[in-house]
Scaffold this motif. Structure first.
Motif, mmCIF file in Angstrom:
data_model
loop_
_atom_site.group_PDB
_atom_site.id
_atom_site.type_symbol
_atom_site.label_atom_id
_atom_site.label_comp_id
_atom_site.label_asym_id
_atom_site.label_seq_id
_atom_site.Cartn_x
_atom_site.Cartn_y
_atom_site.Cartn_z
ATOM 1 N N ILE A 117 16.097 58.391 12.854
ATOM 2 C CA ILE A 117 14.825 59.086 12.643
ATOM 3 C C ILE A 117 14.699 58.439 11.106
ATOM 4 O O ILE A 117 15.684 59.379 10.169
ATOM 5 C CB ILE A 117 15.393 60.300 12.941
ATOM 6 N N PRO A 118 13.547 58.434 11.056
ATOM 7 C CA PRO A 118 13.294 58.213 9.411
ATOM 8 C C PRO A 118 13.057 59.949 8.668
ATOM 9 O O PRO A 118 12.798 60.642 9.079
ATOM 10 C CB PRO A 118 11.788 57.407 9.444
ATOM 11 N N TYR A 119 14.344 59.931 7.840
ATOM 12 C CA TYR A 119 14.319 60.860 6.686
ATOM 13 C C TYR A 119 14.079 60.737 5.285
ATOM 14 O O TYR A 119 14.306 60.291 3.894
ATOM 15 C CB TYR A 119 15.966 61.121 6.748
ATOM 16 N N VAL A 120 12.661 61.979 5.420
ATOM 17 C CA VAL A 120 12.539 62.042 3.421
ATOM 18 C C VAL A 120 13.336 62.889 3.098
ATOM 19 O O VAL A 120 13.034 64.438 3.086
ATOM 20 C CB VAL A 120 11.074 61.971 3.641
ATOM 21 N N ALA A 121 14.031 62.760 1.839
ATOM 22 C CA ALA A 121 14.896 64.012 1.220
ATOM 23 C C ALA A 121 14.409 64.401 -0.134
ATOM 24 O O ALA A 121 14.291 63.418 -0.476
ATOM 25 C CB ALA A 121 16.012 63.190 1.564
ATOM 26 N N THR A 122 14.809 66.063 0.113
ATOM 27 C CA THR A 122 14.895 65.689 -1.724
ATOM 28 C C THR A 122 16.004 65.830 -2.208
ATOM 29 O O THR A 122 17.152 65.916 -1.473
ATOM 30 C CB THR A 122 14.158 67.594 -1.852
ATOM 31 N N ASP A 123 15.745 65.246 -3.723
ATOM 32 C CA ASP A 123 17.230 64.730 -3.922
ATOM 33 C C ASP A 123 18.418 66.034 -5.025
ATOM 34 O O ASP A 123 17.848 65.878 -5.382
ATOM 35 C CB ASP A 123 16.921 63.731 -5.281
ATOM 36 N N ASN A 124 19.115 66.711 -3.413
ATOM 37 C CA ASN A 124 19.899 67.116 -4.861
ATOM 38 C C ASN A 124 20.117 66.920 -5.313
ATOM 39 O O ASN A 124 20.986 67.965 -6.163
ATOM 40 C CB ASN A 124 21.358 67.737 -3.479
ATOM 41 N N ARG A 125 20.830 65.499 -5.930
ATOM 42 C CA ARG A 125 22.214 65.697 -6.934
ATOM 43 C C ARG A 125 21.323 65.774 -8.504
ATOM 44 O O ARG A 125 21.667 66.727 -8.917
ATOM 45 C CB ARG A 125 22.690 64.550 -6.833
ATOM 46 N N LYS A 126 19.854 64.918 -8.376
ATOM 47 C CA LYS A 126 19.018 65.388 -9.149
ATOM 48 C C LYS A 126 18.605 66.617 -8.905
ATOM 49 O O LYS A 126 18.400 67.507 -10.778
ATOM 50 C CB LYS A 126 18.331 64.246 -9.480
ATOM 51 N N LEU A 127 18.304 67.707 -8.540
ATOM 52 C CA LEU A 127 17.811 68.637 -8.495
ATOM 53 C C LEU A 127 19.097 69.269 -9.218
ATOM 54 O O LEU A 127 18.615 70.394 -10.480
ATOM 55 C CB LEU A 127 17.774 69.241 -7.291
ATOM 56 N N VAL A 128 20.040 69.567 -8.514
ATOM 57 C CA VAL A 128 21.456 69.993 -9.678
ATOM 58 C C VAL A 128 22.001 69.770 -11.363
ATOM 59 O O VAL A 128 21.830 70.748 -12.189
ATOM 60 C CB VAL A 128 21.921 69.771 -9.303
ATOM 61 N N GLN A 129 21.643 68.387 -11.228
ATOM 62 C CA GLN A 129 21.332 67.610 -12.387
ATOM 63 C C GLN A 129 20.904 68.205 -13.591
ATOM 64 O O GLN A 129 20.864 68.526 -14.557
ATOM 65 C CB GLN A 129 22.124 66.321 -12.133
ATOM 66 N N LEU A 130 18.993 67.759 -13.611
ATOM 67 C CA LEU A 130 18.463 68.035 -14.707
ATOM 68 C C LEU A 130 18.527 69.624 -14.661
ATOM 69 O O LEU A 130 19.000 70.261 -15.487
ATOM 70 C CB LEU A 130 16.867 68.525 -13.596
ATOM 71 N N ALA A 131 19.223 70.682 -13.561
ATOM 72 C CA ALA A 131 19.233 72.422 -14.120
ATOM 73 C C ALA A 131 20.779 72.199 -15.232
ATOM 74 O O ALA A 131 20.699 73.073 -16.602
ATOM 75 C CB ALA A 131 19.591 73.034 -12.821
#
Length: 407
Positions: free
Chosen positions: A95-109
């Motif tokens: 199944i094609p999957y479009v994901a929010t990048d959890n690593r970059k979310l936390v890294q930015l904070a």
């Protein structure tokens, strides 16, 4: 040609889901595809009967395990939207999957808190549950980032909140905050968790952001509205995720094979507000005073009330403010009121008289006088300048107001 019948399985009570849906809508209207979109009338995601639904395609929130299970075996085209995972086995096969990048979310904070001079860091997550895998993923990346820097990453999961558990949950957060080394930066798994932290800091009488700096994730406008101290928040590119998912489904409906597609969407940035603007302040009097001012400046407080809260004389508190901030107490109160007024001016639904009242000015005329004195324009002219510059919000923070408001 009949329109394709597309089901959107999302819970629109969550800001993330609403933004994904908005992105799907933007794709549909901009490309003029013929889609008949199905959602429950109350915009909740229900899977009952979905296997019997006679449609052409589905875009679904795969962070919800019930939704993922219900649609994974369907023969029609399905596009999954959800959090990213370091472990590839966590993604649904085929199944094609479009994901929010959890690593970059936390890294930015995390990077934002580092840039504000903090050296202690914690993460306020969510307890283990099938629907919280994305939160565990953010927790894991937080621990990886702090470990790479040779730092101890403190994790607290807390309780799931409900009417019957709220008091206990909040009391436990208060005790956790009191136990932390300070000053400290805390990354909250969501904005709802960030709001819980802000409320706990007020109860614990812990100054934000001088002792605890907080960054949430989601940039939820409702949380901004409900918080005395506005929380900083990482902005997920959820609308871009929705547009991407819609584009994939559109291509699948016309024969494209994207079954092995994994697309990570990076965050759009960070909305920096008062909760994370940490600065090193040595005076505990100034810390307590700023904590009080951020909560009550727009309620018409005076210097005397601030000094009474801190527990020292007005003169002594003024000396500490001059030494630490090079400003008077009155000046800082006024800066906060002006910042609030400038932010509300960008909302066309709020009248000028309401802006004046809600930002703590004694009258609309007085607010006009202050704007003329400090910005050389009226509030209306300031708003026009804001719009002509292409911005929807004023730059932060306010410029120094100088010595005009010495008390």
């Amino acid at each position: 040609m009949s329109p394709h019948r597309i089901a959107l399985l999302f819970n629109a009570n969550k800001v993330y889901d609403r933004q994904v849906i908005a992105g799907i809508g933007q794709y549909v209207t901009s490309t003029r595809v013929k889609w008949d979109l199905f959602m429950e009338e109350d915009f909740r995601s229900r899977t009952a009967g979905i296997r019997q639904w006679r449609g052409d395609g589905i875009i679904a929130d795969f962070d919800d395990p019930m939704v993922a299970e219900a649609v994974s075996m369907l023969s029609m085209p399905v596009v999954a939207v959800g959090g990213s995972y370091a472990d590839e086995s966590q993604y649904p096969p085929g199944i094609p999957y479009v994901a929010t990048d959890n690593r970059k979310l936390v890294q930015l904070a995390y990077q934002h808190l580092i840039e504000h001079g903090l050296q202690h860091f914690a993460f306020f997550g969510k307890p283990p549950a099938p629907g919280n895998r994305w939160a565990h993923e953010r927790e894991m990346w937080f621990l990886n980032l702090t470990a790479e820097d040779g730092l101890e990453g403190i994790v607290y999961l807390g309780l799931e909140t409900s009417a019957d558990s709220w008091d206990r949950a909040q009391n436990e957060v208060v005790e956790w905050i009191r136990s932390l080394p300070k000053p400290i930066g805390i990354i909250a798994a969501t904005d709802a968790r960030a709001r819980q932290l802000l409320q706990a800091c007020i109860v614990a009488d812990v100054p934000v952001p001088e002792q605890v700096a907080i960054v949430g994730i989601d940039n939820d406008p409702i949380v901004q509205t409900l918080s005395y101290i506005r929380p900083s928040s990482v902005i997920q590119s959820a609308e871009e995720m929705g547009r991407t998912a819609a584009r994939l489904l559109h291509q699948m409906l016309h024969g494209g094979d994207y079954s092995a597609t994994r697309m990570l969407v990076a965050p759009a940035g960070i909305n920096v507000q008062a909760s994370s603007r940490h600065r090193c302040i040595s005076s505990p009097y100034v810390m307590r005073a700023l904590h009080y001012i951020r909560q009550y400046a727009c309620m018409g407080i005076k210097t005397e009330q601030v000094s009474s809260y801190v527990g020292v004389s007005r003169t002594l508190l003024g000396e500490h403010f001059k030494r630490e901030l090079k400003k008077s107490v009155h000046q800082v109160i006024l800066e906060h009121k002006l910042e609030t007024a400038r932010r509300m001016l960008a909302d066309p639904e709020i009248s000028l008289s309401d802006v004046a009242v809600r930002s703590g000015f004694i009258s609309l005329q007085y607010m006009y006088a202050v704007f003329r004195r400090e910005f050389n324009c009226t509030p209306k002219q300031y708003l026009e300048q804001l719009r002509s510059s292409g911005r929807t919000q004023p730059e932060q923070p306010l410029p120094d107001l100088g010595a005009a408001f010495q008390v």
